[in-house]
Design a protein around this motif. Structure first.
Motif, short mmCIF file in Angstrom:
data_model
loop_
_atom_site.label_atom_id
_atom_site.label_comp_id
_atom_site.label_asym_id
_atom_site.label_seq_id
_atom_site.Cartn_x
_atom_site.Cartn_y
_atom_site.Cartn_z
N ASP A 4 -7.84 6.85 -2.80
CA ASP A 4 -6.64 7.34 -3.75
C ASP A 4 -5.51 6.59 -3.54
O ASP A 4 -4.34 6.98 -3.93
CB ASP A 4 -6.60 8.60 -3.76
CG ASP A 4 -7.65 9.46 -4.54
OD1 ASP A 4 -8.36 8.82 -5.26
OD2 ASP A 4 -8.24 10.49 -3.78
N ASP A 5 -5.21 5.85 -2.42
CA ASP A 5 -3.98 5.03 -2.14
C ASP A 5 -3.85 4.19 -3.38
O ASP A 5 -4.51 3.73 -4.08
CB ASP A 5 -4.10 4.27 -0.82
CG ASP A 5 -3.74 5.15 0.45
OD1 ASP A 5 -3.62 6.17 0.36
OD2 ASP A 5 -4.08 4.47 1.51
N LYS A 6 -2.45 3.99 -3.58
CA LYS A 6 -2.08 2.78 -4.52
C LYS A 6 -1.92 1.41 -3.64
O LYS A 6 -1.32 1.35 -2.92
CB LYS A 6 -0.66 3.11 -5.25
CG LYS A 6 -0.91 4.40 -5.96
CD LYS A 6 0.46 4.76 -6.98
CE LYS A 6 0.21 5.78 -7.72
NZ LYS A 6 1.55 6.16 -8.41
N ILE A 7 -2.32 0.38 -4.46
CA ILE A 7 -2.38 -0.90 -3.81
C ILE A 7 -1.70 -1.80 -4.80
O ILE A 7 -2.07 -1.71 -5.99
CB ILE A 7 -3.92 -1.40 -3.14
CG1 ILE A 7 -3.47 -2.72 -2.75
CG2 ILE A 7 -4.85 -1.34 -4.29
CD1 ILE A 7 -4.72 -3.18 -1.73
N VAL B 239 -6.61 0.97 3.55
CA VAL B 239 -6.32 1.54 2.33
C VAL B 239 -7.10 2.58 2.32
O VAL B 239 -8.55 2.70 1.88
CB VAL B 239 -6.73 0.39 1.27
CG1 VAL B 239 -6.03 1.18 -0.06
CG2 VAL B 239 -5.81 -0.86 1.54
N ASP B 240 -6.73 3.94 2.35
CA ASP B 240 -7.50 5.19 2.28
C ASP B 240 -7.82 5.40 0.75
O ASP B 240 -7.13 4.95 -0.21
CB ASP B 240 -6.71 6.22 2.81
CG ASP B 240 -6.43 6.08 4.48
OD1 ASP B 240 -7.54 5.68 5.03
OD2 ASP B 240 -5.75 6.48 4.82
N VAL C 224 -5.16 1.94 -8.31
CA VAL C 224 -5.63 3.07 -7.37
C VAL C 224 -6.95 2.66 -6.72
O VAL C 224 -7.79 2.54 -7.65
CB VAL C 224 -5.40 4.59 -8.23
CG1 VAL C 224 -6.07 5.43 -7.04
CG2 VAL C 224 -4.20 4.70 -8.57
N VAL D 12 0.95 -1.22 0.04
CA VAL D 12 -0.01 0.04 0.05
C VAL D 12 0.98 1.08 0.01
O VAL D 12 1.81 1.45 0.84
CB VAL D 12 -0.77 0.02 1.29
CG1 VAL D 12 -1.76 1.22 1.30
CG2 VAL D 12 -1.94 -1.15 1.29
N ASN D 13 0.91 2.09 -1.09
CA ASN D 13 1.68 3.10 -1.30
C ASN D 13 3.27 2.72 -1.18
O ASN D 13 4.15 3.54 -0.69
CB ASN D 13 1.20 4.33 -0.23
CG ASN D 13 -0.02 4.79 -0.55
OD1 ASN D 13 -0.38 4.84 -1.71
ND2 ASN D 13 -0.67 5.16 0.47
#
Length: 135
Positions: A84-87, A81-82, A95, A68-69
């Motif tokens: 606009d987080d990248k996973i 996972v907020d 995203v 995650v990010n």
């Protein structure tokens, strides 16, 4: 039309994947809720769950992990996972788009799970490369 709880959008292009349930198993197997047909994605790679308006991911002992990010998610622990987080599942990056308030979030966001006492696990256990020894 089914209710949508967010969208996973592939980084670099591709079709967005709607999140149509509050609990989703992601992996290479056809029985998964979201099927990622890549050889480096495990058959049952991870679980995504909606809790208190926020998405969480849990690595199901996948071979190539989740990030995650850019930060690796420890095997078995739940990571928030907020929006606009990248996973990343293995090396496949998405995203995550969603609105916590529309999904029932209020107050302080729920926290990630933490290892009770980090010294109780070896580095190999924390990396998911060795099972915990029975006492």
């Amino acid at each position: 039309m089914a209710e949508e709880f967010g969208v996973l959008t592939p980084v670099g292009g591709g079709d967005p994947i709607p999140l149509l349930s509050k609990k989703l198993r992601i992996g290479r197997r056809e029985g998964c809720d979201i099927v990622l047909r890549f050889p480096n994605v495990s058959s049952h790679h991870c679980l995504m769950e909606l809790s208190e308006g926020f998405w969480f991911v849990r690595d199901l002992k996948s071979r190539n992990g989740i990030k995650v990010n850019g930060d690796r998610v420890p095997v078995g622990l739940r990571k928030r996972v907020d929006p606009d987080d990248k996973i990343s599942f293995a090396k496949h990056e998405f995203v995550l788009k969603y609105n916590p308030h529309e999904l029932g979030a209020y107050g302080t966001p729920p926290q990630d799970e933490q290892i009770e006492d980090i010294m109780q696990q070896s580095l190999l256990e924390r990396a998911g490369l060795q099972k915990k020894k029975e006492k």
